[in-house]
Write an enzyme that holds these catalytic residues in place. Structure first.
Site, mmCIF file in Angstrom:
data_model
loop_
_atom_site.group_PDB
_atom_site.id
_atom_site.type_symbol
_atom_site.label_atom_id
_atom_site.label_comp_id
_atom_site.label_asym_id
_atom_site.label_seq_id
_atom_site.Cartn_x
_atom_site.Cartn_y
_atom_site.Cartn_z
ATOM 1 C CB SER A 17 -1.090 -0.117 0.919
ATOM 2 O OG SER A 17 -0.211 -0.576 2.166
ATOM 3 C CB ILE A 20 10.087 -0.780 0.236
ATOM 4 C CG1 ILE A 20 11.141 0.152 0.064
ATOM 5 C CG2 ILE A 20 10.358 -2.073 -0.489
ATOM 6 C CD1 ILE A 20 11.967 -0.762 1.313
ATOM 7 C CG ASP A 63 -3.517 -8.111 9.856
ATOM 8 O OD1 ASP A 63 -2.630 -8.201 9.723
ATOM 9 O OD2 ASP A 63 -4.557 -7.561 10.153
ATOM 10 C CG ASN A 92 7.834 -4.554 1.615
ATOM 11 O OD1 ASN A 92 8.684 -4.086 1.882
ATOM 12 N ND2 ASN A 92 6.352 -3.322 1.438
ATOM 13 N NE ARG A 125 1.660 -23.162 6.893
ATOM 14 C CZ ARG A 125 1.406 -21.906 8.072
ATOM 15 N NH1 ARG A 125 2.377 -21.532 8.690
ATOM 16 N NH2 ARG A 125 0.279 -21.307 8.496
ATOM 17 C CE1 TYR A 156 10.998 -2.698 10.994
ATOM 18 C CE2 TYR A 156 13.042 -2.396 11.192
ATOM 19 C CZ TYR A 156 12.311 -2.381 10.680
ATOM 20 O OH TYR A 156 12.193 -2.381 9.507
ATOM 21 C CE LYS A 160 12.585 -5.500 8.702
ATOM 22 N NZ LYS A 160 11.523 -5.815 7.791
ATOM 23 C CB VAL A 189 14.481 2.804 1.544
ATOM 24 C CG1 VAL A 189 13.288 3.327 0.047
ATOM 25 C CG2 VAL A 189 15.681 1.780 1.102
ATOM 26 C CB THR A 191 9.567 4.501 2.805
ATOM 27 O OG1 THR A 191 9.793 4.449 3.844
ATOM 28 C CG2 THR A 191 9.578 3.753 2.039
#
Length: 299
Positions: A17, A20, A63, A92, A125, A156, A160, A189, A191
């Protein structure tokens, strides 16, 4: 002798939406892919349909923190994917979690892991069988935050780091099936993200004079984001990675991605902490916290 595959290539992109994900969906469509663009908010993706067509962009409300929605979508796409083939699964979608490590609530932690880790694992999966059929590519939007320390981003960073390791093992395990796995270790980046630090009233960081120091930290973070690689340039590089014959598990894209990851490996940790404190304008905050804490102990 195998017959040539003349079907239109397909891709599924989560978190499409904005930022990236939006640019990845756009770049894949520009390269002729039929893209299932997935996000919790569908309206912002209407621009993709207007730019291309419903033949190239299919909007999906999804979601990924809800396993039942992932399973339902997989079942729906089984009849829509030609020969049951999905060429690109692009994981993403992301959830921020910005707070002091000792202040993170259980709900915030769970939501961050549900999106950034569990959601991607569940996607792999449910959709890997289609990627195997296509001998396609699975991509993760990783982050240099999984390699370096980022103050007030402990959860966060942890998500990652977790997805980096998952991607690396997946890369190894899917090799016999002709599937490539790319972990895009992403630097800054540009954004449209919002950065905020939650300071509960009883936080040890919520002390006299700390608000102004935090503001300087947030301003520096925001400045670094907006000085990052343009999202459309990032998308061009990643789609080129997807379409290449190379098979590295880690690719480094975005400003400071490569050098940041190298520094995390070779710089002594104490020096790394010192540099990050300087770069992110945290010297005044740390000095203030130390001073206030010493005053409390002396009372």
């Amino acid at each position: 002798m195998s017959m040539p595959d003349n079907r239109k290539k397909t891709a599924l992109v989560t978190g499409a939406s904005s930022g990236i994900g939006f640019e990845i969906a756009r770049e894949l469509a520009r390269n002729g892919y039929k893209v299932f663009a997935c996000a919790r908010r569908v309206d912002p993706m209407e621009a993709l349909v207007q730019e291309f067509s419903e033949d190239l962009i299919v909007l999906v409300r999804l979601d990924i923190s809800q396993p039942s929605e992932i399973t339902k979508l997989s079942q729906q796409l089984e009849s829509q994917l030609e020969n049951g083939k999905l060429d690109v699964l692009y994981n993403n979608a992301g959830q921020p979690c910005t707070a002091a490590a000792v202040d993170v609530t259980n709900d915030a932690m769970e939501q961050c892991f549900k999106v950034n880790v569990f959601g991607h694992v569940n996607m792999c999966r449910e959709f890997s069988k289609y990627v195997v059929n296509a001998k396609g590519t699975i991509v993760f939007t990783g982050s240099v935050a999984g390699e370096l320390l980022f103050p007030f981003g402990s959860i966060y960073c942890a998500t990652k780091a977790a997805i980096h390791q998952y991607a690396r093992v997946l890369h190894f395990e899917l090799k016999p099936f002709g599937v490539r796995v790319i972990n895009a270790v992403t630097g800054t980046v540009d954004t449209p993200i919002g950065i905020a630090v939650t300071l509960p009233s009883d936080s040890i960081f919520n002390t006299k004079g700390s608000a102004q120091c935090f503001e300087a930290f947030l301003e520096k973070q925001t400045e670094m984001v907006h000085e990052g690689m343009p999202a459309n340039v990032y998308a061009q590089k990643l789609v080129a990675d997807i379409q290449s014959d190379r098979d590295p598990v880690d690719v480094y894209r975005g400003k400071m991605a490569t050098i940041g990851s190298i520094l995390a490996l070779i710089v002594p940790y104490g020096l790394l902490e010192y540099a990050i404190r300087k770069i992110l304008n945290l010297d005044k905050l740390f000095a203030l916290l130390k001073k206030n804490n010493e005053e409390i102990k002396s009372d």
